[in-house]
Structure formats: structure tokens, C-alpha cells
Design an enzyme around this catalytic site. Structure first.
Site, PDB file in Angstrom:
ATOM      1  N   ARG A  36       0.819  -1.223   0.000  1.00 55.07           N
ATOM      2  CA  ARG A  36       0.000   0.000   0.000  1.00 55.07           C
ATOM      3  C   ARG A  36       0.848   1.266   0.000  1.00 55.07           C
ATOM      4  O   ARG A  36       0.454   2.268  -0.596  1.00 55.07           O
ATOM      5  CB  ARG A  36      -0.923   0.022   1.215  1.00 55.07           C
ATOM      6  CG  ARG A  36      -2.092  -0.911   1.027  1.00 55.07           C
ATOM      7  CD  ARG A  36      -3.066  -0.764   2.155  1.00 55.07           C
ATOM      8  NE  ARG A  36      -4.221  -1.606   1.908  1.00 55.07           N
ATOM      9  CZ  ARG A  36      -5.110  -1.918   2.831  1.00 55.07           C
ATOM     10  NH1 ARG A  36      -4.975  -1.453   4.061  1.00 55.07           N
ATOM     11  NH2 ARG A  36      -6.142  -2.683   2.534  1.00 55.07           N
ATOM     12  N   LYS A 203     -19.920 -14.630   4.096  1.00 54.22           N
ATOM     13  CA  LYS A 203     -21.262 -14.283   4.549  1.00 54.22           C
ATOM     14  C   LYS A 203     -22.102 -13.755   3.403  1.00 54.22           C
ATOM     15  O   LYS A 203     -21.764 -12.746   2.789  1.00 54.22           O
ATOM     16  CB  LYS A 203     -21.178 -13.190   5.602  1.00 54.22           C
ATOM     17  CG  LYS A 203     -20.611 -13.642   6.915  1.00 54.22           C
ATOM     18  CD  LYS A 203     -20.703 -12.472   7.854  1.00 54.22           C
ATOM     19  CE  LYS A 203     -20.306 -12.805   9.259  1.00 54.22           C
ATOM     20  NZ  LYS A 203     -20.186 -11.550  10.016  1.00 54.22           N
ATOM     21  N   GLY A 357     -10.966  -8.310   0.167  1.00 61.48           N
ATOM     22  CA  GLY A 357      -9.776  -8.634   0.956  1.00 61.48           C
ATOM     23  C   GLY A 357      -9.201  -9.996   0.644  1.00 61.48           C
ATOM     24  O   GLY A 357      -8.089 -10.131   0.111  1.00 61.48           O
ATOM     25  N   GLY A 380     -13.718  -3.372   1.044  1.00 55.56           N
ATOM     26  CA  GLY A 380     -15.115  -2.966   1.221  1.00 55.56           C
ATOM     27  C   GLY A 380     -15.550  -1.857   0.277  1.00 55.56           C
ATOM     28  O   GLY A 380     -16.688  -1.855  -0.211  1.00 55.56           O
TER      29      GLY A 380
HETATM   30  P1  ADP Z   1     -13.549 -11.129   0.460  1.00 56.64           P
HETATM   31  O1  ADP Z   1     -12.683 -10.616   1.587  1.00 56.64           O
HETATM   32  O2  ADP Z   1     -12.731 -11.477  -0.750  1.00 56.64           O
HETATM   33  O3  ADP Z   1     -14.711 -10.231   0.168  1.00 56.64           O
HETATM   34  P2  ADP Z   1     -15.004 -12.788   2.273  1.00 56.64           P
HETATM   35  O4  ADP Z   1     -14.438 -12.005   3.401  1.00 56.64           O
HETATM   36  O5  ADP Z   1     -16.443 -12.666   1.990  1.00 56.64           O
HETATM   37  O6  ADP Z   1     -14.159 -12.533   0.945  1.00 56.64           O
HETATM   38  O7  ADP Z   1     -14.773 -14.352   2.541  1.00 56.64           O
HETATM   39  C1  ADP Z   1     -13.518 -14.929   2.647  1.00 56.64           C
HETATM   40  C2  ADP Z   1     -13.593 -16.168   3.511  1.00 56.64           C
HETATM   41  O8  ADP Z   1     -14.637 -17.022   3.107  1.00 56.64           O
HETATM   42  C3  ADP Z   1     -12.335 -17.002   3.431  1.00 56.64           C
HETATM   43  O9  ADP Z   1     -11.621 -16.858   4.634  1.00 56.64           O
HETATM   44  C4  ADP Z   1     -12.840 -18.429   3.239  1.00 56.64           C
HETATM   45  O10 ADP Z   1     -12.237 -19.376   4.106  1.00 56.64           O
HETATM   46  C5  ADP Z   1     -14.309 -18.312   3.552  1.00 56.64           C
HETATM   47  N1  ADP Z   1     -15.123 -19.336   2.879  1.00 56.64           N
HETATM   48  C6  ADP Z   1     -15.222 -19.557   1.556  1.00 56.64           C
HETATM   49  N2  ADP Z   1     -16.019 -20.611   1.307  1.00 56.64           N
HETATM   50  C7  ADP Z   1     -16.445 -21.072   2.502  1.00 56.64           C
HETATM   51  C8  ADP Z   1     -17.302 -22.162   2.910  1.00 56.64           C
HETATM   52  N3  ADP Z   1     -17.868 -22.962   2.032  1.00 56.64           N
HETATM   53  N4  ADP Z   1     -17.510 -22.311   4.252  1.00 56.64           N
HETATM   54  C9  ADP Z   1     -16.930 -21.473   5.145  1.00 56.64           C
HETATM   55  N5  ADP Z   1     -16.122 -20.447   4.821  1.00 56.64           N
HETATM   56  C10 ADP Z   1     -15.881 -20.242   3.503  1.00 56.64           C
HETATM   57 MG    MG Z   2     -12.947 -10.524   3.696  1.00 55.47          MG
END
Ligand code: ADP
Ligand code: MG
Length: 399
Positions: A36, A203, A357, A380
Site C-alpha cells: 500500500r 457471509k 480482501g 469494502g
Molecule cells: P472477500 O474478503 O474477498 O470479500 P469474504 O471475506 O467474503 O471474501 O470471505 C472470505 C472467507 O470465506 C475465506 O476466509 C474463506 O475461508 C471463507 N469461505 C469460503 N467458502 C467457505 C465455505 N464454504 N464455508 C466457510 N467459509 C468459507
Molecule cells: Mg474478507
């Protein structure tokens, strides 16, 4: 969306406050990853070439409105100085100022020479920062004439150092901010078609606005990650002991109905990888989505789905990806995420953007970063942008 960009006339000989995102991971008091800080250089160098006197401000961590010794900006000043010196741009020193308002800043700015950058102290040491307190914003702005915001990652927050100061200074977008908005606008405004989105992650509740906004805009939305299972439950399927957000099953049912009435296809995985335990699996199997058994937990998209998603991605002209397809931190549950990353990287014709992230972490870790058109630094902020939400930090910089 068109942001105000500065010209030389706007900044020459002026005292410029630059909001950068230097919120980097630390280890034993040292910068652990300077990505960054490096990303903030082009804007600082451009301002220097234009003859500005530069002070940089950022937040670091969550000090909750009071000074925390371990969250001071000193290590960032050292790292920024090292990186600037390596650029041979004429900026030879970065001076850490022990506060971001008041006499310390006044004096440092008065004594500043054009080859020195001032790095002000962590903006969140003051409670007025996250409250966007007007008096704190006035004090922040007081020693300066111009404000340049280059911190896209905080553009979704209305804080004093992103929004409040704009009341008092002529305000512009920095080069990184311009690049982010340009790249994400190619996703939100007239994307080349087919426009294929891949959504995953943990989520579904975090991604509901995104899902809603893509309905009617994207051609296909391919779903992976834990989101699959709340959507599956909304369809009346059983999800075993997969991660399900019970409270959001109804919202998922509404979303499925909206997609059914739109031209956008919502694609759930045909099959998933299931296990009994993520940390120490005794059983790993490939199951059709409709056939998950009690005691099984879905942890990745399945084998058929990986091929089906790769095929869809090979035919796309625009791609947006957010959220890993599975628990990619634990092998072998990274297979779906690798397959998607590889399919996006292999489609060199498409315009591809990755945001979020863990998604960005996955792409970097797996070594596909160079083959993707744009990797958003936003987390975000990039999700809210693609979800069509108004970002307060951008609104105040709009033409
Ligand atoms: P990003 O940061 O890219 O927006 P998120 O924060 O929504 O992504 O989600 C990332 C997390 O989701 C990872 O740590 C991963 O382990 C978890 N994850 C992905 N698939 C599953 C699953 N089927 N069950 C539980 N956790 C999951
Ligand atoms: Mg995340």
C-alpha cells in the site's frame, strides 16, 4: 462517475494535504508488507513534480480515538522514505510529525522544504476522525490550501480526513483513486458482454446489496463460497452442517425470485466438496448440491462446477470476481478458488477485475495477479462501488 483531477496550476507552490491509505500490516514494530505504501508513490511523486509541498495523512489500525504507541506512523515514515529515495524523484526525506493537528503540524509545515514529505500522525488517535467532527476537520485542514484524496480503500467512510476537510480546502482525487474509479466504472457502466460475475466468500449477508445490484446488469452471476448454502436453503435444499445464515434465508428467497424475473442468470454450483471437519478432515467427498448429508459441510465448489465455471469465464468479455470459492486457506479446499483464478487469468481477451480482501489475497498468493486487468486495493469500498452504493469519499470529489 467523473472525479476532479488536479493540474499543475492547482497545486504549484501550495501546501497540499494528501490522504493516503498507509494502513499496512505491522510485525514487531516494522512494516510487514509495503504494497500500500508503494501504491501511494505515483501520486506523491506527481505532486512533487508539480511543485507542491506535501503532507501525508493516514489512519492505522483501530486506536479508538486515543494515541496508541504501537500504532504510531513512524515505521511508515521510514518505509515511505526508503521507497521514495529508491525512485530518485528528488524527495529525499520523510519527516514524521507527532500529531496530525495543532502546533506540531503548524511548525513542521512552516519549516518544510520542498524535498521533504511530512507524514502526520495516525488520524484515528483523535475521536473526531471517525465521527467526522466538523471542528476536528477544520483543525486538520487549517495549515493547508489543497486536499488530495488518494485513499480509495476508505472512500466508503465519511470521516474527517476523507470528507470533513473538503469543506475547507480545494479538493481533488489522487492518481490511485482515479485509476480505481476508472477500472470499477468499466464494470458498472456499459460492461462489454457477456459480463460474468463470480461471487463467493463467507457471509451472504455482506454481499446482499451486491447480489441485488447485479440482478439485471450482469449476464451471469456464478455463486461459490459459503453463500451457496444459505441460497440452497432458500431453495428448500438441506445444507448439512455447512455455514448457513438462518436469518437471511428469506432475503435469499427474494433475491432468487428477482433473478428468475430478470435476464441475469444466477448460477449455483451443481456439486460441492464436503468434509466432516475443516482442520482435520477424515472424510472428503464430492456431492451434488441437492445431496449433502447430515454431518457434512460444504467447503468448496465441486469438480463439475469448476469446469462449468471455467467454461463460462472463458466466454466472458467482462469479469468481476469477489470472494473465494471455498475455504482456500486449507488445502485441498483451495481447488475451486485456483480453478476460477486460473480461468480468469487464461481469458486474456476479457477485462477482469478482482476486488475484496481475501479474494485479492488468494490471487496474489496463487500467483495470478499479473494476468488480471485490475486488482482493486479497495476491499469494502470496491464492493460498495460495484453494488451501486454512494461512496461519501467519492461524492465530495465528483465533478
Ligand atoms: P472477500 O474478503 O474477498 O470479500 P469474504 O471475506 O467474503 O471474501 O470471505 C472470505 C472467507 O470465506 C475465506 O476466509 C474463506 O475461508 C471463507 N469461505 C469460503 N467458502 C467457505 C465455505 N464454504 N464455508 C466457510 N467459509 C468459507
Ligand atoms: Mg474478507
Amino acid at each position: 462517475m467523473q472525479l476532479r483531477e488536479y493540474t499543475q496550476d492547482d497545486v504549484r507552490g501550495k501546501r497540499v494535504l494528501v490522504r493516503a491509505d498507509l494502513n499496512v500490516p505491522l510485525k514487531d514494530g516494522e512494516v510487514a508488507d509495503d504494497t500500500r505504501i508503494a501504491a501511494s508513490l505515483p501520486n506523491i511523486i506527481k505532486l512533487h513534480e508539480f511543485g507542491a509541498l506535501i503532507s501525508v495523512i493516514s489512519h492505522l489500525g483501530r486506536p479508538k480515538g486515543e494515541p496508541k504507541p504501537e500504532l504510531r506512523m513512524e515505521p511508515m515514515a521510514k518505509a515511505l522514505e526508503r521507497l521514495l529515495k529508491a525512485q530518485n524523484c528528488g524527495l529525499s526525506a520523510v519527516r514524521h510529525v507527532p500529531d496530525c493537528i495543532g502546533a506540531a503540524v503548524q511548525q513542521a509545515v512552516a519549516a518544510q522544504s520542498p524535498d521533504t514529505v511530512l507524514l502526520l500522525e495516525n488520524s484515528r488517535f483523535h475521536p473526531g476522525e471517525t465521527k467526522n467532527d466538523p471542528e476536528f476537520a477544520r483543525q486538520l485542514a487549517q495549515p493547508f490550501e489543497v486536499f488530495v484524496n488518494d485513499a480509495f480503500g476508505t472512500a466508503h467512510r465519511a470521516h474527517a480526513s476523507t470528507v470533513g476537510v473538503v469543506e475547507h480546502l480545494s479538493a481533488f482525487a489522487g492518481t490511485l483513486m482515479m485509476r480505481e474509479v476508472e477500472a470499477l466504472s468499466r464494470i458498472t457502466e456499459n460492461p462489454a458482454r457477456p459480463f460474468v460475475v463470480v461471487l463467493g466468500g463467507k457471509k451472504v449477508s455482506d454481499k446482499l446489496p451486491l447480489l441485488q445490484n447485479l440482478c439485471g446488469r450482469a449476464d451471469r452471476v456464478l455463486i461459490g463460497g459459503a453463500m451457496v448454502f444459505t441460497l440452497a436453503r432458500a431453495l428448500g435444499l438441506s445444507a448439512g452442517k455447512s455455514l448457513v445464515e438462518e436469518r437471511h434465508i428469506d432475503a435469499c428467497r427474494d433475491i432468487i425470485a428477482d433473478y428468475n424475473e430478470s435476464a441475469t442468470k444466477l448460477v449455483l454450483p451443481e456439486d460441492v466438496t464436503v468434509t466432516d471437519d475443516i482442520e482435520s478432515p477424515e472424510k472428503i467427498a464430492n456431492r451434488r448440491l441437492a445431496e449433502i448429508e447430515d454431518g457434512e459441510m460444504g467447503v468448496d465448489i465441486g469438480e463439475m462446477t469448476r469446469d462449468a465455471f471455467a467454461l463460462q469465464l472463458s466466454e466472458a468479455a467482462t469479469i468481476f470476481w469477489n470472494g473465494p470459492m471455498g475455504v482456500f486457506e486449507h488445502k485441498p479446499f483451495d481447488a475451486g478458488t485456483i480453478a476460477v483464478a486460473k480461468a480468469i487469468a487464461d481469458n486474456t481477451e476479457a477485462y477482469s477485475v478482482v476486488g475484496g480482501g481475501e479474494s485479492v489475497e488468494a490471487v496474489n498468493k496463487l500467483g495470478f495477479a499479473d494476468s488480471i486487468s485490475h486488482i482493486s486495493t479497495g476491499g469494502g469500498a470496491s464492493l460498495e462501488f460495484v453494488a451501486g452504493m454512494e461512496l461519501p469519499g467519492l461524492k465530495v470529489l465528483a465533478e
